[in-house]
Design an enzyme around this catalytic site. Sequence first.
Site, PDB file in Angstrom:
ATOM      1  N   VAL A  93       2.106   3.568  -3.232  1.00 44.82           N
ATOM      2  CA  VAL A  93       1.639   5.084  -3.737  1.00 44.82           C
ATOM      3  C   VAL A  93       1.049   6.078  -2.926  1.00 44.82           C
ATOM      4  O   VAL A  93       0.587   5.217  -1.917  1.00 44.82           O
ATOM      5  CB  VAL A  93       0.407   3.972  -4.785  1.00 44.82           C
ATOM      6  CG1 VAL A  93       0.432   5.588  -5.339  1.00 44.82           C
ATOM      7  CG2 VAL A  93       1.715   3.682  -5.771  1.00 44.82           C
ATOM      8  N   LYS A 117       4.866   5.694  -9.465  1.00 45.50           N
ATOM      9  CA  LYS A 117       3.648   5.789  -9.135  1.00 45.50           C
ATOM     10  C   LYS A 117       2.783   5.079  -9.885  1.00 45.50           C
ATOM     11  O   LYS A 117       1.865   4.567  -9.678  1.00 45.50           O
ATOM     12  CB  LYS A 117       3.151   6.590  -7.543  1.00 45.50           C
ATOM     13  CG  LYS A 117       4.718   6.995  -6.382  1.00 45.50           C
ATOM     14  CD  LYS A 117       4.060   7.628  -5.374  1.00 45.50           C
ATOM     15  CE  LYS A 117       5.302   8.310  -4.863  1.00 45.50           C
ATOM     16  NZ  LYS A 117       5.895   9.437  -3.582  1.00 45.50           N
ATOM     17  N   GLU A 150       0.880  -1.411   0.218  1.00 46.32           N
ATOM     18  CA  GLU A 150      -0.438  -0.165  -0.169  1.00 46.32           C
ATOM     19  C   GLU A 150       0.475   1.275   0.073  1.00 46.32           C
ATOM     20  O   GLU A 150       0.582   2.385  -0.204  1.00 46.32           O
ATOM     21  CB  GLU A 150      -0.565   0.003   1.425  1.00 46.32           C
ATOM     22  CG  GLU A 150      -2.137   1.179   1.488  1.00 46.32           C
ATOM     23  CD  GLU A 150      -2.753   1.049   0.417  1.00 46.32           C
ATOM     24  OE1 GLU A 150      -2.646   2.067  -0.236  1.00 46.32           O
ATOM     25  OE2 GLU A 150      -4.279   0.988   0.301  1.00 46.32           O
ATOM     26  N   LEU A 176      -1.580   6.402   2.510  1.00 48.41           N
ATOM     27  CA  LEU A 176      -3.029   7.117   2.055  1.00 48.41           C
ATOM     28  C   LEU A 176      -2.887   6.035   1.631  1.00 48.41           C
ATOM     29  O   LEU A 176      -2.164   5.497   1.084  1.00 48.41           O
ATOM     30  CB  LEU A 176      -2.903   7.810   0.880  1.00 48.41           C
ATOM     31  CG  LEU A 176      -2.383   9.363   1.148  1.00 48.41           C
ATOM     32  CD1 LEU A 176      -2.144  10.496   0.323  1.00 48.41           C
ATOM     33  CD2 LEU A 176      -3.573  10.132   2.760  1.00 48.41           C
TER      34      LEU A 176
END
Length: 836
Positions: free
Chosen positions: A628, A701, A625, A632
């Site tokens: 990127v 990303k 997670e 968040l």
Amino acid sequence: MIEVKSHFIVNKGMGGSMKIFKFGGTSLGSAGRIKKVTAIIGEALDHDKIVVVVSAIHRVTDLLLESATKACGGDSSYRMILNELEQLHHSIAGELFSGDLLEPVIVLIRSELTELNDFVHGIFLLRELSEKSLARVLSYGERLSARLLSSYLEEQHIASFYLDASKLIVTDTNYADALVDSHASELNIRKRLASFDGVVVVTGFIASAPDGTVTTLGRGGSDYTASIFGAALGATEIVIWTDVDGFFSADPKRVRDARILPYITYAEAMELSHAGARVLHPLAVQPAMKAGIPVLIKNSFNIAAEGTRIERSMPSDISRTLPVTGLSSINKVVLLNLSGSGMVGVPGIASRLFSCLASNRINIIFISQASSEQSITLAINPAQAVKAKKILEDEFQSEIGFRQIDPLVIRRNLALIAVVGNNMSGHPGVSAQLFETLGKNGINVIAVAQGANEMNISIVIDSHHEDKALNCIHESFFLSQRKVHLFIAGTGTIAKSLIGQISAHRHNLKKDNDLDVVVCGMANTGNIALDDNGIDLQNWQSALLPRVDHHDIDGYLQIIKERNLHNTIFVDCTASAKVADVYPDFLLGNISVVTANKLGMAGQWPLYQRIKDARRKSNARFLYETNVGAGLPIINTLHDLKNSGDKIISIDGVLSGTLSFIFNELRKGGRFSEIVRQAQQAGYTEPDPRDDLSGADFARKFLILGRELGYTLEYGDVVCESLVPEEYRGEMPVAEFLDRLSSVDEWYAAETESAAKDGMTIAYAGEIRNGKASIGVKRVPLSSPIAGLSGSENMVVFTTERYRATPLVVRGPGAGGEVTAGGVFADILRIASYLV
Ligand code: ADP
Ligand code: ASP
Ligand code: MG
């Protein structure tokens, strides 16, 4: 009874009931231990009559075996082993006895050892070691320990006499694992001990064939001797004194969290010991059970511990809630597989199979046959494998010749694990739970068997996984609190924050989530800290030691694989391409991976594919997670949208804190080069701001997001506009670059102004549309969420079929140790909740 001069002997234990006390090798392992055992006996004599059964002193049987094997192989170093045995017994005697009392004991020991020497020398000369001679050699261990103990009891004024059990226990001529003639043996024992005074010290383990030659009852057989004596003499209890507090739910030396079982039934004890629970010899239950005598397992090192009581049924006031009572394992078995289409529906194959093995005294540990009748699988002791294969090949020679039965296959290096419990019967879900926990830990079950009494589920697995399997099964059935074992790579900002967060939150996780997050490894390129029970998180830095071997990530992987702990997660807090390259190996080794390092998911297509393949093949999980937008929830949101059937039309976003800051300031009217300088001074940029301005990290990303959408993209496919003018790239010093950067200020000012005329602004943003990903300076409407960014915030805007009119926005800080570590921690907990 030995002659002991000038002190009186007390005949205690005349009244009350009679108990058998059996002491194992470690309980008698030194002079100090023998004194302790004497004290235990002395105290018991206040209430009961005691018959003592002894094992050989710790390691002695192994040394005897080694000496005989060496002698048979013509290796004269067998003499050194015999010397070692002599020294061991002499030094114990020297500590136990003094003055005049020592000499007679030394004489006794010497006479046993002289006989032993002669035997082993004979084996050396003949280069021949039959089971018969080996039994004779091994018998000296128990003779010596019994001599020592009975002499010491006398020395302590406790009347005692030595009794050689081989004169009383009658067996067949299967010398290593002899079959006891219970009836004859019991009669002999009763006759010999019809009345006696003082403490009898009986040699465990040894017996004799009808012709008087010595036989043995199999390794650990002294427990069996104790039970045979107990049953013959109608003892009120048979107490097995050993080196652990009782019968545990699993071997406490292999499963740290094993629990003591205060009560178990004879049937459970039998199942567990047959399947390897060494604390009790598998045959020891039978005589006691027949005579209805309770067996107690007690710790001679900790007499205060209550121990375990083994009886026909559980006391009525004790109710068990768990379906499983215990686990045990045999760490070396081989599987023999008899298969072939010619076996289907042909009666008598199984009967021939079992009879021919039985008549050759091959002990079958496990049997499994599927209803298709195409194959029968047997587990046996590896020492008997070659013999068994030959016997079966002879028996089924014609069927093999006609290809009705396939050539026999032997599979080695396997372990058998038994899950045992009276309560398992009629309790649905036990097998499901067992196989689920094994599956999640990547442990392949090679064969399974469960009897119709539903008391025992036995599985055969690769022996490399034995401890891991015991621990994960045990945790699954016995513990409310589960563990995950973390191995962290990298000791930089993210790792530091992660350790801080785990340390701060661990207690609550244990309390509220029944989860223990154990950090078992930390490593960077130079240093490493390892502890299976958990590194001290307050002091992890001082636990780091220079890496002397197992270098690089491959070395770390090897260590993690060798430790083979259950529920293991590898956590990558580095930014290393080398580490990312090994993710597939972790996954294929069934080690889950959580990574903050983008170089896997944004690596070259072949690596990305290898990771994808490994994820598909493995039961381990891979979460990233934080690749990127740090903490968040971007990847998870994207997965949720996709998995719930939404169609993603486009993704726009700003995924660089530095570039976000620069353009948010520009919008307020600042000059480009000054903002960059300000950002660099505030530490918002990499040391060389060109690393941010190039857009490379941002592009990675978007590459990951594009791949998540299913597009085949390489890094070069992401159209990436660098904000570093061509002529300022390369070797130019940072200071000079910052000085010269003012040359572009006008362009940005003009661009911002012209955009404003159309109700727009400029931003460095990325987008993915129709399979194309690009990042660079873009015009965006002032009404766009991107135009509303402030500070160094990141943002991702998902425009989907469901979120078309108002796109779904994820916004917040997209970098920094704490938020990234938080995201990594959340991924760890996600995997933990899957695993446990
Ligand atoms: P002794 O020398 O006293 O006969 P053993 O070594 O034969 O001792 O048996 C005791 C050992 O059995 C323990 O030290 C323990 O490691 C092992 N063991 C295996 N399974 C169990 C179990 N379920 N409960 C207790 N001990 C077990
Ligand atoms: N001394 C024998 C062995 O080591 C028997 C026993 O310990 O019970 O196997
Ligand atoms: Mg034992």
